[in-house]
Design an enzyme around this catalytic site. Structure first.
Site, PDB file in Angstrom:
ATOM      1  N   ASN A  71      -3.648   6.145  -2.220  1.00 30.58           N
ATOM      2  CA  ASN A  71      -3.482   6.519  -0.812  1.00 30.58           C
ATOM      3  C   ASN A  71      -3.006   7.951  -0.622  1.00 30.58           C
ATOM      4  O   ASN A  71      -3.224   8.547   0.430  1.00 30.58           O
ATOM      5  CB  ASN A  71      -2.546   5.532  -0.118  1.00 30.58           C
ATOM      6  N   SER A  74       0.835  -1.206   0.000  1.00 34.49           N
ATOM      7  CA  SER A  74       0.000   0.000   0.000  1.00 34.49           C
ATOM      8  C   SER A  74       0.864   1.247   0.000  1.00 34.49           C
ATOM      9  O   SER A  74       0.390   2.319  -0.338  1.00 34.49           O
ATOM     10  CB  SER A  74      -0.843   0.074   1.275  1.00 34.49           C
ATOM     11  N   GLU A  78      -4.241  -0.697  -9.142  1.00 38.02           N
ATOM     12  CA  GLU A  78      -3.287   0.395  -9.359  1.00 38.02           C
ATOM     13  C   GLU A  78      -1.960  -0.268  -9.734  1.00 38.02           C
ATOM     14  O   GLU A  78      -1.368  -0.972  -8.919  1.00 38.02           O
ATOM     15  CB  GLU A  78      -3.170   1.218  -8.061  1.00 38.02           C
ATOM     16  N   HIS A  99      -1.402  -3.187  -7.133  1.00 45.66           N
ATOM     17  CA  HIS A  99      -2.095  -2.806  -5.900  1.00 45.66           C
ATOM     18  C   HIS A  99      -3.595  -3.062  -6.051  1.00 45.66           C
ATOM     19  O   HIS A  99      -4.306  -2.268  -6.661  1.00 45.66           O
ATOM     20  CB  HIS A  99      -1.798  -1.320  -5.616  1.00 45.66           C
TER      21      HIS A  99
HETATM   22  P1  NAD Z   1      -2.445  -9.711   6.527  1.00 49.97           P
HETATM   23  O1  NAD Z   1      -1.778  -9.411   7.822  1.00 49.97           O
HETATM   24  O2  NAD Z   1      -3.905  -9.999   6.510  1.00 49.97           O
HETATM   25  O3  NAD Z   1      -1.699 -10.942   5.817  1.00 49.97           O
HETATM   26  C1  NAD Z   1      -0.310 -11.010   5.665  1.00 49.97           C
HETATM   27  C2  NAD Z   1       0.078 -12.479   5.535  1.00 49.97           C
HETATM   28  O4  NAD Z   1       1.469 -12.523   5.176  1.00 49.97           O
HETATM   29  C3  NAD Z   1      -0.073 -13.298   6.840  1.00 49.97           C
HETATM   30  O5  NAD Z   1      -0.863 -14.438   6.609  1.00 49.97           O
HETATM   31  C4  NAD Z   1       1.375 -13.658   7.184  1.00 49.97           C
HETATM   32  O6  NAD Z   1       1.479 -14.954   7.801  1.00 49.97           O
HETATM   33  C5  NAD Z   1       2.020 -13.659   5.803  1.00 49.97           C
HETATM   34  N1  NAD Z   1       3.473 -13.548   5.826  1.00 49.97           N
HETATM   35  C6  NAD Z   1       4.268 -12.814   6.641  1.00 49.97           C
HETATM   36  N2  NAD Z   1       5.557 -13.013   6.338  1.00 49.97           N
HETATM   37  C7  NAD Z   1       5.601 -13.877   5.295  1.00 49.97           C
HETATM   38  C8  NAD Z   1       6.636 -14.476   4.531  1.00 49.97           C
HETATM   39  N3  NAD Z   1       7.923 -14.203   4.783  1.00 49.97           N
HETATM   40  N4  NAD Z   1       6.314 -15.348   3.552  1.00 49.97           N
HETATM   41  C9  NAD Z   1       5.016 -15.639   3.296  1.00 49.97           C
HETATM   42  N5  NAD Z   1       3.981 -15.105   3.989  1.00 49.97           N
HETATM   43  C10 NAD Z   1       4.271 -14.224   4.966  1.00 49.97           C
HETATM   44  O7  NAD Z   1      -2.094  -8.462   5.581  1.00 49.97           O
HETATM   45  P2  NAD Z   1      -2.975  -7.870   4.377  1.00 49.97           P
HETATM   46  O8  NAD Z   1      -3.930  -6.856   4.902  1.00 49.97           O
HETATM   47  O9  NAD Z   1      -3.442  -8.976   3.512  1.00 49.97           O
HETATM   48  O10 NAD Z   1      -1.845  -7.015   3.599  1.00 49.97           O
HETATM   49  C11 NAD Z   1      -0.920  -7.634   2.745  1.00 49.97           C
HETATM   50  C12 NAD Z   1      -0.301  -6.574   1.842  1.00 49.97           C
HETATM   51  O11 NAD Z   1      -1.335  -5.960   1.073  1.00 49.97           O
HETATM   52  C13 NAD Z   1       0.412  -5.453   2.563  1.00 49.97           C
HETATM   53  O12 NAD Z   1       1.533  -5.058   1.822  1.00 49.97           O
HETATM   54  C14 NAD Z   1      -0.629  -4.336   2.590  1.00 49.97           C
HETATM   55  O13 NAD Z   1      -0.059  -3.057   2.657  1.00 49.97           O
HETATM   56  C15 NAD Z   1      -1.300  -4.546   1.263  1.00 49.97           C
HETATM   57  N6  NAD Z   1      -2.670  -4.042   1.128  1.00 49.97           N
HETATM   58  C16 NAD Z   1      -3.576  -4.246   2.128  1.00 49.97           C
HETATM   59  C17 NAD Z   1      -4.892  -3.780   1.951  1.00 49.97           C
HETATM   60  C18 NAD Z   1      -5.943  -4.020   3.013  1.00 49.97           C
HETATM   61  O14 NAD Z   1      -7.004  -3.391   2.934  1.00 49.97           O
HETATM   62  N7  NAD Z   1      -5.725  -4.911   3.969  1.00 49.97           N
HETATM   63  C19 NAD Z   1      -5.273  -3.132   0.770  1.00 49.97           C
HETATM   64  C20 NAD Z   1      -4.320  -2.978  -0.246  1.00 49.97           C
HETATM   65  C21 NAD Z   1      -3.028  -3.430  -0.047  1.00 49.97           C
END
Ligand code: NAD
Length: 294
Positions: free
Chosen positions: A189, A118, A151, A139
């Protein structure tokens, strides 16, 4: 269809795996946590059931899509044959730099490495690899199966041919890709989070209460959800982290986080995920009750 690997089986990773599998791609979903993989699969299955109930997917297509998803905790084994990797692991720069180094070593040389970050610089992530021209931002928005936008973020060194491929993959998933350049906050963002911050400032300065601020933006600007409720859904810690990236990246006072936001994060009031932010969320109830700030 070319094989795709998704790193991270959390909120975003399972949604991204869902849409690729639904559109015919063999998907490998990778996470360090076997529990997260199990939970990811069950979320995908439940979300596809919802599509079946709405008539957007047949049971047969659901079952085909589910059978295209395999899971593993081994990064190296999971990406060996991929044409595209979409990284959706935890938002932590050191973690992502390490992951991209590992991906660079383990993936086929023509594989494209995309991050769903993000707020972290794609250029910086790309510099951790020996193939910065093949690193790009992809994204997706939450919830991924529902939201149309991708994005697509060009890093400093991204090859236009790579951008074209990612645009074409996004369209094939039924999404609308928008290509932007890699500057702090990208476009989504950079515009959204300062608006959320301004709404928090209005609350902090006593201009209006929670319900009024959100109603003004819903009814006045036709936003489907007010900025304070949206902040609760995004997570107040995530909003604060993105503001810090904008503040550091542009050095302008306009991006300074409202002290109320800083305090709420310090107090563990993170929004929906902690049960309280600008609204209170009771388990088992869909009702959100505005909190009173005096
Ligand atoms: P989340 O915490 O729900 O999930 C992250 C996952 O990554 C977890 O299951 C964790 O076990 C896993 N993980 C951690 N280290 C790891 C590794 N070394 N190898 C493999 N898996 C690993 O997070 P999320 O909300 O899904 O966000 C993930 C990404 O997406 C982030 O970069 C975030 O900025 C981005 N993002 C999130 C949103 C949102 O609304 N949540 C929206 C757009 C982008």
């Amino acid at each position: 269809m070319q094989p795709v690997s998704i790193i991270g089986s959390g909120t975003m990773g399972n949604g991204i795996a869902h849409v690729f599998a639904q559109h015919g791609y063999p998907v490998t979903l990778i996470d360090v946590s076997p529990d997260a993989l199990q939970k990811g699969l069950s979320t995908i299955s439940k979300n596809m059931d919802r599509q079946v109930a709405k008539g957007a997917l047949t049971l047969e297509k659901k079952s085909d899509a589910m059978s295209r998803i395999r899971t593993t905790t081994s990064l190296a084994a999971g990406v060996r044959e991929s044409a595209l990797v979409v990284e959706a692991a935890t938002e932590d720069i050191q973690l992502k730099l390490r992951l991209f180094q590992q991906l660079d070593e383990a993936c086929p040389s023509d594989c494209i490495l995309a991050s769903n970050t993000s707020s972290i610089s794609i250029t910086r992530i790309a510099a951790a690899t020996q193939r910065p021209q093949q690193v790009i931002g992809m994204h997706f928005m939450n919830p991924v199966p529902v939201m149309k936008l991708v994005e697509v973020i060009n890093g400093y060194a991204t090859d236009p041919v790579v951008t074209e491929k990612v645009v074409s993959w996004s369209r094939h998933l039924g999404k609308e890709p928008c290509v932007v350049n890699d500057y702090p906050g990208f476009v989504a963002n950079r515009i959204l989070i300062p608006m959320v911050n301004e709404a928090i400032r209005c609350l902090h300065e006593g201009v209006a209460d929670v319900a009024s601020i959100d109603t003004v933006m819903r009814l006045g600007m036709a936003h489907p959800m007010g900025p304070l409720q949206l902040a609760d859904f995004i997570g107040l810690d995530v909003c604060l982290a993105i503001l810090r990236v904008l503040q550091e990246g542009y050095g302008q006072p306009a991006y300074a986080p409202c002290p109320l936001l800083v305090n709420m994060v310090a107090a563990g009031k993170l929004g929906v995920k902690s049960g309280e932010g600008f609204y209170k969320y009771n388990p088992g109830s869909k009702e959100a009750l505005p909190v009173s700030f005096q």
